[in-house]
Enzyme design. Structure first.
Site, PDB file in Angstrom:
ATOM      1  CG  ASP A  11      -1.991  -1.025   1.248  1.00 35.53           C
ATOM      2  OD1 ASP A  11      -2.067  -1.789   0.135  1.00 35.53           O
ATOM      3  OD2 ASP A  11      -2.878  -1.148   2.020  1.00 35.53           O
ATOM      4  CG  ASP A 130     -12.295  -3.388  -2.719  1.00 34.63           C
ATOM      5  OD1 ASP A 130     -11.489  -4.216  -3.096  1.00 34.63           O
ATOM      6  OD2 ASP A 130     -11.938  -2.267  -2.427  1.00 34.63           O
TER       7      ASP A 130
END
Lengths: 252, 213
Positions: A11, A130
């Protein structure tokens, strides 16, 4: 025989690596290019950068990160996060990404997937799904880092994305992400069996057995994890040796 | 000497160029890697690399769109007989015909067709994406110092099918045996991406740089 892939995910925020617990409480942990080089040396099968930079003015930093990484690491690189337009995709590909992952924008504008697959080829278009469980056997798509419900069924959406030309699905369980409890195996298995493009399982890895479950039970083609590799709990090689000992085909 | 990576609008060529530069550094070669579609520069190159991303059709049309490029490549390969290395769709373009989206003529340097991989009644996922072992079928300079059954990185849904079996250098198994490297005189190609295949990939690029045809 085609091997199951192990993909460490970094990330990246404002050019620095972080890994959040349920997308909050971010812990800064280093330079993405240096991290990428370590994973390259460890024999990672692919790398994934997820750009979580929020502000628009800092969005170009990721291009520089991708560029520097692609100059050093001769391995496949997927980049996602904040991809909204054909131009965003083009810029990432030109910077050196091999695949670009589209999340919220694919929900808002299905034509983006179609257009980009036609323009750049399905092989470089990944759709990030997601999903959150809303009731038994029912998962919905959430956007904006898992904060916004869309009411869209995750299975139907995945199928739709395949028909629009997506080359791969990066499936993250928003219930599991950051929990270290393992992938949502029901969800992973359902989507892997439904679509004929590869599925990357993501969200929730806390130990090597979870990688095994993702492939064996979830039927994923590839397994993605962040913190277990990133904080040095396990190396990529350890993960592969573990999977190999369980009879999973991996590249060692 | 200079090596040209042919730029005809097919995605990112930086990875291929950078990997070639690294391969040249590893060999201590003073090789200039140029990325261009300029026929003049191509003509003067010692060797060329033809990458390819996307569909067979888009790639071939992309080449045709650039004035003089198709003729220059044909001359380079067929008349001058200088070395060319095709990567992924770049290799597929060596075939006579491609069947991705619709029938499209290729260069026809090697007798073959490019057709969709048989997914065995949906048992196999497409694209064929990830690391697969290659099976070396005959001696070829491109694979010197590469062990049989080495892993290479693939990402494709269409395969090169050739009747010229003597041109097949390596195959892989994905449901069926798939041709993943071809060689014919000054022409070589790989379906996999050497520029994405870590150390093994760099060795292959080094072998291409060292090659004297």
């Amino acid at each position: 025989m085609l091997k199951n892939r192990i993909i460490p995910c970094l990330d990246v925020k404002n050019g620095r690596v972080v890994k959040g617990i349920n997308f909050v409480n971010l812990v800064d942990a280093g330079d993405p290019v240096e991290q990428a080089k370590i994973y390259d040396e460890q024999g990672a099968d692919e790398l994934c950068f997820l750009d979580i930079t929020a502000s628009n003015e800092n969005r170009n930093i990721i291009l520089d990160t991708v560029k520097k990484t692609a100059e050093k690491c001769f391995m496949p690189l997927t980049v996602g996060g904040g991809v909204r337009t054909i131009e965003d995709i083009r810029n990432l590909l030109l910077a050196g990404a091999d695949k670009v992952s589209i999340n919220t924008a694919a929900v808002k504008n299905k034509d983006l997937v179609k257009e980009s697959a036609e323009k750049f080829g399905s092989q470089c278009i990944v759709v990030a799904v997601d999903a959150k469980k809303v009731k038994e056997n029912k998962w919905e798509i959430f956007t904006h880092g898992g904060r916004k419900s869309t009411g869209i069924d995750a299975l139907k959406f995945s199928e739709k994305m395949e028909s629009m030309g997506a080359g791969e699905i990066l499936l993250t369980s928003m219930d599991r992400d950051g929990t270290k409890k393992g992938y949502d195996l029901d969800l992973t298995k359902k989507i892997s069996n439904l679509v004929n493009i590869p599925v990357i399982a993501s969200g929730g890895v806390g130990g090597l057995e979870h990688l095994h479950q993702g492939i064996k039970i979830g039927k994923a083609s590839a397994v993605l994890a962040a913190s277990i590799f990133h904080f040095g709990e396990h190396t990529i090689l350890e993960a592969k040796q573990y999977l190999d000992s369980k009879g999973i085909p991996v590249r060692i | 000497m200079s090596i040209t990576v042919i730029d005809y609008g097919s995605g990112n060529l930086k990875s291929a160029a950078k990997a070639l530069e690294t391969a040249a550094e590893n060999l201590n070669l003073d090789t200039k890697i140029v990325v261009t579609s300029d026929p003049k520069v191509i003509k003067e190159s010692k060797k060329i690399v033809l990458p390819g991303q996307g569909s067979f059709r888009d790639c071939y049309l992309g080449i045709k769109k650039i004035t003089g490029l198709e003729d220059t490549l044909n001359e380079f390969v067929l008349v001058k007989k200088k070395p060319i290395f095709g990567i992924c769709v770049g290799m597929q373009l060596f075939a006579k015909t491609g069947y991705e989206s619709q029938e499209t003529k290729g260069f026809g340097w090697i007798d073959g067709e490019v057709r969709k991989i048989n997914n065995m009644n949906k048992k196999l996922k497409l694209p064929h994406m990830g690391w697969n072992e290659i099976e070396l079928k005959k001696d070829c300079f491109l694979f010197s110092n590469i062990k049989n059954k080495s892993h290479m990185y693939f990402i494709h849904s269409y395969e090169f099918m050739t009747k010229q079996k003597d041109c097949i250098v390596a195959t892989t198994n994905y449901g069926n045996s798939i041709t993943v490297s071809v060689a014919k005189e000054n022409i070589v190609g790989t379906q996999f991406h050497p520029e994405k295949s870590q150390k093994n990939g760099l060795i292959i690029l080094e072998n291409f740089l060292k090659w004297e045809f």
